[in-house]
Design an enzyme around this catalytic site. Structure first.
Site, PDB file in Angstrom:
ATOM      1  N   ASP A  81       0.888  -1.296   0.084  1.00 44.41           N
ATOM      2  CA  ASP A  81      -0.390   0.078   0.080  1.00 44.41           C
ATOM      3  C   ASP A  81       0.905   1.300  -0.112  1.00 44.41           C
ATOM      4  OD1 ASP A  81      -2.060  -1.811   0.465  1.00 44.41           O
ATOM      5  OD2 ASP A  81      -2.759  -0.810   2.041  1.00 44.41           O
TER       6      ASP A  81
ATOM      7  N   HIS B 214      -5.795   2.599  -3.958  1.00 46.50           N
ATOM      8  CA  HIS B 214      -6.223   3.075  -2.284  1.00 46.50           C
ATOM      9  C   HIS B 214      -6.716   4.400  -2.341  1.00 46.50           C
ATOM     10  CE1 HIS B 214      -4.907   1.544   1.642  1.00 46.50           C
ATOM     11  NE2 HIS B 214      -3.841   2.860   1.456  1.00 46.50           N
TER      12      HIS B 214
ATOM     13  N   HIS C 215       3.896  -2.308   2.997  1.00 45.47           N
ATOM     14  CA  HIS C 215       4.034  -0.764   2.330  1.00 45.47           C
ATOM     15  C   HIS C 215       5.250  -0.604   1.479  1.00 45.47           C
ATOM     16  CE1 HIS C 215       0.916  -0.663   5.664  1.00 45.47           C
ATOM     17  NE2 HIS C 215       0.549   0.408   4.885  1.00 45.47           N
TER      18      HIS C 215
HETATM   19 NI    NI Z   1      -2.453   3.056   3.407  1.00 47.86          NI
END
Ligand code: NI
Length: 253
Positions: A57, A108, A199
């Site tokens: 993400d 996202h 991430h």
């Molecule tokens: Ni996020």
């Protein structure tokens, strides 16, 4: 069974040659005992059903995402990237690489918004703007949504026209910022069918991800996109449902 056959006689007959003379019968047994075709090495590696999906993400981010893509390519691992719309400008080449190298690209939102606290129009705009930017970079495609923080209410979810993806393994890499601890947290919890949250925004998470791929591949795991994980399990993902794994929907409040 050993077949008795004189190949030279047959050839001679076909060519219309007279007589055959004395020949040694060729041994054809090797052809009859060869058995089925060899299974290609790529199908032999990896135990049945040991598939997981790595998801990243908050990218793309120039240096860290590029290094991650290099590492995944070297290892033959696929992943899913839930990108933030406002980070696409200037990073279009990375988005194109993701698509070209077989990764799944997800949404996202445009500005990492808490979708459950926006009014409906703003919420749909957050989703739509990123879809448009991705369409410009890599062409129209179905872009699944990961709501930031996993926040989305039931009523809002009903407006989402694609499946939504939560996660089933969360090492809190953004908080730990420690490669070793992130690796340990994932390896402790992971099971086949899991969706792992990381991430690509953090160098420590990229290092951890590549080490996790090495360790789990050695244990027979294979890394596939989220979409592929659903397909392998024979599950048809539904629009508006928030999935923690293909076989487990998450309750929305
Ligand atoms: Ni996020």
């Amino acid at each position: 069974m050993r077949r008795k056959i004189c190949v030279v006689c047959l050839i001679g007959l076909l060519l219309g040659a007279a007589g055959c003379g004395e020949v040694t019968e060729p041994d054809l047994s090797a052809y009859e005992t060869a058995g089925p075709a060899q299974i290609p090495a790529e199908q032999e590696s990896g135990e049945a059903g040991k598939y997981v999906a790595l998801t990243f993400d908050d990218g793309p981010r120039g240096d860290t995402t590029a290094r991650l893509l290099d590492g995944l390519k070297e290892r033959g691992a696929k992943a899913t990237f839930f990108v933030i719309g406002e980070q696409i400008a200037g990073n279009e080449e990375l988005i194109k690489r993701m698509a070209e190298e077989g990764h799944q690209i997800g949404n996202h939102t445009y500005s990492h918004a808490r979708l459950n606290s926006l009014d409906q129009d703003r919420m749909l705009e957050e989703i739509h703007k990123t879809e448009v930017l991705l369409g410009e970079a890599v062409g129209e495609r179905s872009v699944w949504l990961r709501p930031p923080y996993g926040f989305i209410g039931k009523d809002r979810a009903a407006l989402v026209k694609t499946p939504m993806i939560y996660w089933s393994v969360d090492p809190k890499d953004w908080k730990l910022l420690d490669t070793g601890k992130v690796i340990d947290a994932v390896l402790r919890d992971v099971e086949p069918g899991d969706i792992i949250l990381l991430h690509d925004f953090y160098a420590t998470s990229v290092d951890a991800a590549l080490a996790i791929v090495d360790t789990l591949q050695a244990q027979g795991y294979r890394f596939v996109t989220v979409e592929e994980l659903f397909r392998l399990q024979g599950i048809e993902p539904k629009a508006g449902v928030l999935y923690a794994r293909p076989d487990k929907a998450r309750e929305m409040k």
